[in-house]
Design a protein around this motif. Structure first.
Motif, PDB file in Angstrom:
ATOM      1  N   ASN A  68     -20.162  71.888   4.562  1.00  0.00           N
ATOM      2  CA  ASN A  68     -19.658  70.519   4.502  1.00  0.00           C
ATOM      3  C   ASN A  68     -18.913  70.243   5.804  1.00  0.00           C
ATOM      4  O   ASN A  68     -17.850  70.777   6.038  1.00  0.00           O
ATOM      5  CB  ASN A  68     -18.738  70.338   3.299  1.00  0.00           C
ATOM      6  CG  ASN A  68     -18.205  68.927   3.191  1.00  0.00           C
ATOM      7  OD1 ASN A  68     -18.344  68.119   4.097  1.00  0.00           O
ATOM      8  ND2 ASN A  68     -17.579  68.633   2.064  1.00  0.00           N
ATOM      9  N   SER A  69     -19.485  69.419   6.661  1.00  0.00           N
ATOM     10  CA  SER A  69     -18.866  69.092   7.943  1.00  0.00           C
ATOM     11  C   SER A  69     -18.142  67.752   7.897  1.00  0.00           C
ATOM     12  O   SER A  69     -17.642  67.270   8.913  1.00  0.00           O
ATOM     13  CB  SER A  69     -19.932  69.068   9.038  1.00  0.00           C
ATOM     14  OG  SER A  69     -20.926  68.113   8.734  1.00  0.00           O
ATOM     15  N   GLY A  70     -18.079  67.143   6.713  1.00  0.00           N
ATOM     16  CA  GLY A  70     -17.405  65.856   6.558  1.00  0.00           C
ATOM     17  C   GLY A  70     -15.949  66.033   6.212  1.00  0.00           C
ATOM     18  O   GLY A  70     -15.428  67.147   6.149  1.00  0.00           O
ATOM     19  N   GLY A  71     -15.294  64.925   5.959  1.00  0.00           N
ATOM     20  CA  GLY A  71     -13.871  64.943   5.678  1.00  0.00           C
ATOM     21  C   GLY A  71     -13.524  64.979   4.204  1.00  0.00           C
ATOM     22  O   GLY A  71     -12.369  65.106   3.851  1.00  0.00           O
ATOM     23  N   VAL A  72     -14.515  64.842   3.334  1.00  0.00           N
ATOM     24  CA  VAL A  72     -14.259  64.862   1.891  1.00  0.00           C
ATOM     25  C   VAL A  72     -15.268  65.785   1.211  1.00  0.00           C
ATOM     26  O   VAL A  72     -16.297  66.132   1.779  1.00  0.00           O
ATOM     27  CB  VAL A  72     -14.364  63.444   1.283  1.00  0.00           C
ATOM     28  CG1 VAL A  72     -13.279  62.535   1.817  1.00  0.00           C
ATOM     29  CG2 VAL A  72     -15.719  62.841   1.538  1.00  0.00           C
ATOM     30  N   SER A  73     -14.950  66.170  -0.014  1.00  0.00           N
ATOM     31  CA  SER A  73     -15.839  67.057  -0.771  1.00  0.00           C
ATOM     32  C   SER A  73     -17.150  66.366  -1.101  1.00  0.00           C
ATOM     33  O   SER A  73     -17.184  65.166  -1.365  1.00  0.00           O
ATOM     34  CB  SER A  73     -15.174  67.492  -2.076  1.00  0.00           C
ATOM     35  OG  SER A  73     -14.076  68.324  -1.816  1.00  0.00           O
ATOM     36  N   ILE A  74     -18.223  67.148  -1.074  1.00  0.00           N
ATOM     37  CA  ILE A  74     -19.516  66.666  -1.564  1.00  0.00           C
ATOM     38  C   ILE A  74     -19.489  66.916  -3.068  1.00  0.00           C
ATOM     39  O   ILE A  74     -19.317  68.051  -3.505  1.00  0.00           O
ATOM     40  CB  ILE A  74     -20.689  67.409  -0.892  1.00  0.00           C
ATOM     41  CG1 ILE A  74     -20.680  67.165   0.620  1.00  0.00           C
ATOM     42  CG2 ILE A  74     -22.011  66.971  -1.514  1.00  0.00           C
ATOM     43  CD1 ILE A  74     -21.708  67.974   1.388  1.00  0.00           C
TER      44      ILE A  74
END
Length: 148
Positions: A68-74
């Protein structure tokens, strides 16, 4: 003939007041433009495929490590469809079975359905993952390319 006008003291006070009010107005207009530069939103979803694993018997890719390279959980139950580079639907999916927190990596099986029924994997080749289902409000994903 007598001229009436504003005294020099009152005129000076009025000029200073107008200048201060103008300066404050300009400050409120310019301040947002000069504050910290806009940064990319960390609330967006993002992911990368860090590894693809082949089954030693079939030679097909059966599992992927997804980071996960984003800022929130998938969120849990987000389904990714594995498509060949030419856009052909492989009929295979990767289902996020546990929430993938920001910055973490986990291993997921390649399945026959978005619900997670196991498969024999996908043949060696180049693919991309595309979000095809899951929790409501899933937006911001871009296709991610990987090679088995």
């Amino acid at each position: 003939m007598m001229r009436k006008g504003v005294s020099p003291v009152v005129a000076t006070v009025l000029l200073i007041a107008i200048a201060v009010i103008s300066a404050v107005a300009v400050w409120y207009w310019v301040a947002p433009l000069t504050s910290a530069q806009a940064t990319p939103s960390t609330s967006q979803y993002g992911f990368v495929v860090t590894s693809a694993y082949k089954n030693s018997t079939t030679g097909n890719c059966t599992t992927l490590d997804i980071k996960n390279s984003g800022g929130v959980s998938i969120p849990i139950n987000t389904a990714f469809e594995a498509r060949a580079i030419n856009g052909t639907n492989s009929g295979k999916y990767v289902n996020i079975t546990t929430a993938l927190t920001s910055g973490s990596t986990s291993n997921y099986n390649i399945a026959n359905t978005a619900a997670g029924a196991l498969s024999g994997g996908i043949p060696v080749g180049s693919y991309f993952l595309r979000v095809v289902g899951g929790s409501s409000g899933i937006t911001g994903f871009t296709d991610v390319y990987f090679t088995c």
